[in-house]
Design a protein around this motif. Structure first.
Motif, PDB file in Angstrom:
ATOM      1  N   TYR A 281       0.808  -1.218   0.000  1.00 39.93           N
ATOM      2  CA  TYR A 281       0.000   0.000   0.000  1.00 39.93           C
ATOM      3  C   TYR A 281       0.840   1.267   0.000  1.00 39.93           C
ATOM      4  O   TYR A 281       0.426   2.291  -0.543  1.00 39.93           O
TER       5      TYR A 281
ATOM      6  N   GLN B  76       0.325   3.930  -2.888  1.00 38.40           N
ATOM      7  CA  GLN B  76       0.126   5.373  -2.654  1.00 38.40           C
ATOM      8  C   GLN B  76       1.085   6.189  -3.512  1.00 38.40           C
ATOM      9  O   GLN B  76       0.705   7.171  -4.145  1.00 38.40           O
TER      10      GLN B  76
ATOM     11  N   ARG C 178     -10.808  -1.863  -3.292  1.00 37.33           N
ATOM     12  CA  ARG C 178     -10.528  -0.834  -4.292  1.00 37.33           C
ATOM     13  C   ARG C 178      -9.695  -1.476  -5.377  1.00 37.33           C
ATOM     14  O   ARG C 178      -8.733  -2.171  -5.115  1.00 37.33           O
TER      15      ARG C 178
ATOM     16  N   TYR D 290      -7.282  -1.249  -8.854  1.00 33.36           N
ATOM     17  CA  TYR D 290      -6.300  -0.374  -9.499  1.00 33.36           C
ATOM     18  C   TYR D 290      -5.957  -0.907 -10.877  1.00 33.36           C
ATOM     19  O   TYR D 290      -5.955  -2.119 -11.110  1.00 33.36           O
TER      20      TYR D 290
ATOM     21  N   PHE E 238       0.894   4.458  11.075  1.00 34.34           N
ATOM     22  CA  PHE E 238       0.808   5.130   9.780  1.00 34.34           C
ATOM     23  C   PHE E 238       0.099   6.466   9.944  1.00 34.34           C
ATOM     24  O   PHE E 238      -0.696   6.658  10.862  1.00 34.34           O
TER      25      PHE E 238
ATOM     26  N   PHE F 120      -3.261   7.933   5.453  1.00 31.18           N
ATOM     27  CA  PHE F 120      -2.938   6.628   4.884  1.00 31.18           C
ATOM     28  C   PHE F 120      -3.877   5.568   5.435  1.00 31.18           C
ATOM     29  O   PHE F 120      -4.387   4.714   4.721  1.00 31.18           O
TER      30      PHE F 120
ATOM     31  N   GLU G  97      -7.257   5.581   3.867  1.00 32.30           N
ATOM     32  CA  GLU G  97      -7.275   5.003   2.529  1.00 32.30           C
ATOM     33  C   GLU G  97      -7.139   3.487   2.551  1.00 32.30           C
ATOM     34  O   GLU G  97      -7.872   2.774   1.882  1.00 32.30           O
ATOM     35  N   TYR G  98      -6.152   3.003   3.276  1.00 35.73           N
ATOM     36  CA  TYR G  98      -5.765   1.599   3.094  1.00 35.73           C
ATOM     37  C   TYR G  98      -5.892   0.747   4.349  1.00 35.73           C
ATOM     38  O   TYR G  98      -5.692  -0.466   4.307  1.00 35.73           O
TER      39      TYR G  98
END
Lengths: 120, 858
Positions: free
Chosen positions: A55, A59, A84, A86, B11, B15, B18-19
């Motif tokens: 990840y 990013q 998600r 990609y 983190f 971040f 998002e993840y």
């Protein structure tokens, strides 16, 4: 979009994880876990991306424009809403090709010096 | 599972948003597939090894991005950036430099091993708690004590060094052989003194200081073993001390062993030694004091006139006045730091208000609060780092200058290096200020539900920041007042001290020192021949009206205290102390000391004539009040003397201290080889000719009389008197510089605030003017704002300044801490500063065109 300059040079040489992730999303869009699995299968288990590495790389690649998050979703029976997806961008493709060229060149030098196995 | 979520907190929040969810899910799946304790442990270990380094790298990625953004943003506002960095640098630099010096002088331990166990030992007499002991005391105390590992002694030893034909006067120290081992120091080259080198008859040995070795011996290592001539005796160089070693202070350039003669121990009043001892591990200072109390009592039985013994830690050598001055200096620098920080805060608030719109837009576009805050923090931190770096450079430049304030008699090397702890402290304060006031706006804006900042013409919400900025300006004015008042009081004190009559007429007097080596000039007639010849020839020079020799000049030597015995007065030694000098005729005329009764010494006061004395008026008043002192007899230097003259008092001990009454004796009326320390060595010449023109002739005369006698300490008497106030002048200059910086920063603060206020009130001002307000009214409006603020700050500052002044009363030489002229001048300065600071915004307000202002707003 068609006017953008696709200069892969600033990205080379690519980190190994980045290269493999690009390969994983080159032909089809994938979510994170699927990328990890794909890389593991392709390298025969030699490279197992950890979640953190994956990840973080994603990013950076998103920021650099090498990949993008999918707005369209796959078919409902294949989709996991929480995930998600990609896929590679045109820039990403250009960079992948450039990196492959670079690596091929290197192998060629090694072969000329008698230090690389000939392709069977 | 919560554990993994907790781990993910490493983190950045953006971040995680998002993840984080996906990462957690992956971990759960792997967790489900794990069997056995070992596999589980491996899973967690891999999780740790994955998260920790990657979290660091993600933070780093964000930081790099933020830095790029910051540099662009700061580059677009060069005025703000420059001001903020300079302000931060001033605060950090001034504080660091000031504290470095204060720390080295007052707080940091001495550069010896285990210095807390080093102690100085003095004789104490009633009225004088620290009197140098004699060799007899040293011998007895060392023998009889039980609290110290050993006791060593040292004494001044200025000697004439002859090297390459040139005679040089060099300041050094005579030490007992055990002294350096007591201090636990090692030489750079060679060795220390051996135990048999400080006894009578031992061959001369010497240790050189690093400076002397470099300057006079070329820094060559073969100097060890060389023979040099000191005071016309041969000394073998046995070693060189390291560069950072100074003892007892930075003026001592060589060390020789004290070679006591057996006769040295006979006179218990020959007091000139300094003793240093090292406490035993198992002992303590209170225990040692008790022990020495017993020793003193035992000695008191054998020698009834003996007094007590005082022990002082070696590090307590800074006189109280110097200590106070250094503390005041540190306080002043803290004030500058505070002002700098408030100024910085003010700047950042102003900037944040300018960027409200930008921040609102970014929030509307989806920037998370954490991301914004982080980015602003990076910006502020960059400013703080830039300011800090400049501050270090400033500190490095300024620290050597400030080191001049540390008393010369401290055993520390010349320059205080920058103190890293203080640098860190000052940087931290500045960074906190910078980051705090830089980040607040982001927190405000992103917490703003209905995106106020996006509205056109949004001016609301400035009430809070304005109040805050006003408070900051208030603080700056108050602090400036404290510094200004302190500086003002010190200026007044300096003037007062400069007005003090030293008792001599210093103008047109040249002075110099010719220290006669006592091996050839121990006999009185030998000295007399030298003085007579030199004085006769000097007096014959054109322009010279008088010349004389004295044991020491006033203000140059402040001690030289003797006991006197006057009939009819109690013999308590503490009550009968005088400052004693041997002088040649014409001394009083040369120094401009009026003789109020009787006569000066002359040819009739020869060697074996009746022992005469001239006393000061205070002496005559004390012992024979209202009576004629001429012809009276008293005992000094173990001899009865007749008073032949009375002179006005001289401030021997300096302009700020009380001096003992003075007693002058004819230079010939002393026994051979007695009191060599008092053999006249200071020459004073009153002349209408400029010193620079006079000096070569004087040198030639002395050289002809004796080529081996060097000339040193060439100064005008005026310079000596001015030196009395030179440290005050230095202190004042530095404090004054701080005060100036403070008032400037406060002026900038007021200017900034008023400019901001006017900008926000342009519309209102335009309306007022349109409705008929005169320009003068507008001016009054704006100036009134500024002056009201300054007045309030002034009030607070005055109260604080009063308490600060009371705290430094000891430095004020009698000036009152509530000195009206000083406070008045400060008020005037603050008023002026306010007006200047308000001028530009006020003029802008006055020139507002109501039509254009209202049009711009519609």
């Amino acid at each position: 979009m068609t006017n953008e300059i696709l200069d892969p040079a600033p990205f080379l040489p690519l980190p190994l994880a980045t290269f493999h992730i690009l390969l994983a999303v080159a032909e089809e869009s994938r979510h994170g876990y699927a990328i990890i699995q794909d890389v593991e299968v392709r390298t025969g288990g030699a490279l197992r991306l950890s979640a953190g590495t994956l990840y973080r790389s994603i990013q950076r690649m998103l920021e650099d424009g090498l990949i993008e998050e999918m707005r369209e979703r796959p078919a409902p029976e294949l989709d996991d809403e929480r995930r998600r997806y990609y896929r590679i961008t045109r820039l990403g493709s250009a960079v992948t090709r450039a990196e492959a060229r670079r690596l091929t060149e290197l192998v060629g030098f090694a072969r000329a010096a008698g230090l690389a196995p000939e392709t069977t | 599972m919560n554990l993994y979520a907790a781990l993910l907190c490493l983190f950045p929040k953006s971040f995680r948003i998002e993840y984080g969810e996906e990462m957690e899910r992956m971990f759960i799946e792997r967790l489900r597939a794990t069997r056995g304790a070992i596999a589980l442990a491996r899973l967690w270990f891999e999780a740790l090894a994955d998260v920790i380094p990657n979290a660091v790298l993600v933070h780093w990625d964000i930081l790099r991005q933020d830095m790029r953004f910051t540099l662009r943003a700061l580059g677009r506002a060069p005025g703000f950036t420059f001001t903020a960095i300079v302000v931060a640098a001033l605060g950090v630099g001034a504080t660091t430099a000031a504290f470095s010096v204060t720390d080295r002088a007052l707080i940091r331990p001495l550069p010896f091993n285990d210095p807390d166990r080093l102690v100085k030992i003095f004789q104490s007499e009633p009225g004088y708690s620290r009197f140098e002991p004699s060799p007899a005391h040293y011998r007895d105390w060392r023998r009889m004590q039980s609290s110290f590992e050993d006791v060593g002694a040292h004494a001044n030893a200025s000697m004439n060094l002859v090297s390459e034909g040139e005679a040089l006067r060099v300041l050094g120290t005579a030490v007992t052989a055990n002294l350096f081992p007591i201090l636990d120091v090692r030489p750079l080259h060679g060795r220390l003194f051996g135990p048999d080198e400080d006894i009578e008859g031992a061959a001369g040995t010497v240790l050189l200081s690093y400076g002397l070795w470099q300057n006079n011996f070329g820094g060559r290592e073969d100097v060890v073993g060389r023979t040099i001539r000191l005071d016309e005796e041969s000394y073998t160089v046995v070693g060189v001390m390291p560069a950072n070693f100074t003892f007892p202070d930075r003026t001592s350039r060589f060390w020789v062993p004290i070679r006591f003669k057996s006769t040295d121990f006979e006179d218990r009043s020959n007091q000139y030694l300094h003793l240093v001892a090292r406490l035993k591990r198992e002992s303590s200072l209170p225990a040692a004091r008790a022990d020495m109390g017993v020793v003193s009592a035992r000695l008191g039985a054998e020698h009834p006139k003996e007094n007590g013994i005082t022990l002082v830690e070696l590090k307590d050598q800074v006189p109280a006045q110097a200590r106070l001055m250094l503390t005041a200096l540190f306080g002043a620098s803290l004030c500058v730091l505070l002002i700098a920080c408030t100024n910085l805060a003010s700047l950042l608030i102003a900037r944040s208000l300018q960027r409200r719109r930008e921040l609102a837009v970014r929030t509307a576009l989806g920037a998370g609060r954490e991301r914004l805050v982080r980015q602003l923090m990076t910006e502020s931190a960059t400013l703080a780092v830039g300011g800090g770096a400049l501050g270090i450079a400033l500190a490095a430049m300024v620290t050597p200058l400030l080191s001049q304030l540390a008393p010369a008699n401290l055993p520390i090397a010349n320059m205080a290096p920058i103190d890293l702890r203080v640098l860190g402290f000052a940087s931290l304060i500045t960074a906190i200020t910078g980051i705090g006031f830089g980040v607040l706006p982001a927190l405000r804006v992103s917490g703003d539900g209905n995106l106020e900042g996006l509205r056109e013409g949004a001016r609301g919400g400035v009430g809070g920041p304005k109040r805050l900025r006003s408070a900051l300006v208030l603080a700056q004015v108050a602090i400036s007042v404290i510094l200004l008042v302190s500086s003002g009081l010190l200026i007044r004190a300096l003037w007062k001290v400069q007005q003090v009559d030293p008792g001599i007429k210093a103008a047109d007097v040249l002075t110099l020192r010719t220290s006669l080596p006592m091996n050839r000039y121990g006999i009185v007639t030998a000295r007399a021949q030298f003085y007579d010849r030199v004085l006769a020839e000097i007096r014959a020079l054109p322009g010279v009206s008088s010349a004389a020799y004295a044991s020491f000049l006033p203000l140059v030597m402040r001690g030289g205290i003797w006991d006197v015995k006057v009939q009819g007065f109690p013999q308590d030694p503490s009550e009968n102390k005088v400052s004693m000098r041997f002088i040649t005729p014409e001394y009083f005329a040369t120094l401009g000391v009026p003789l109020t009764r009787g006569r000066d010494f002359d040819a009739q006061d020869a060697r074996f004539a009746p022992a005469a004395a001239v006393v000061s008026e205070s002496f005559a008043r004390k012992y024979w009040p209202g009576q004629d002192p001429i012809g009276r007899i008293f005992d000094v230097t173990f001899q009865d003397r007749i008073v032949v003259g009375v002179a006005k008092d001289v401030r021997v001990r300096g302009l700020e201290r009380q001096s003992e009454p003075q007693v002058y004796l004819p230079y010939q009326q002393v026994a051979d080889r007695a009191v060599p320390f008092y053999a006249p060595k200071d020459l004073a010449i009153r002349s209408t000719v400029d010193s620079a023109a006079l000096l070569p002739s004087v040198r030639e005369i002395i050289r002809r009389a004796d080529p081996l006698v060097p000339i040193s300490d060439v100064r005008t008497m005026t310079a000596i008197v001015e030196a009395e106030t030179s440290s005050r002048s230095t202190q004042l200059r530095i404090l004054g510089a701080f005060a100036l910086i403070a008032i400037l920063l406060a002026g900038i603060g007021i200017h900034g605030l008023l400019a901001f206020t006017v900008s926000n009130r342009l519309q209102e001002i335009g309306v007022r003017i349109a409705l008929g307000a005169a320009r003068a009214d507008i001016l009054r409006l704006v100036l009134g704002d500024g002056l009201r603020l300054a007045a309030l700050g002034m009030l607070l500052g005055v109260i604080a300044a009063y308490f600060a002044s009371v705290g430094m009363e000891a430095l004020l030489a009698g000036i009152s801490p509530a000195d009206a002229p000083t406070f008045g001048a400060t008020a005037a300065l603050v008023g002026l500063m306010t007006i200047f600071g308000s001028l530009i915004p006020a003029l802008r307000a006055v020139r507002v065109n109501p039509i254009s202002v209202m049009r711009a707003d519609s």
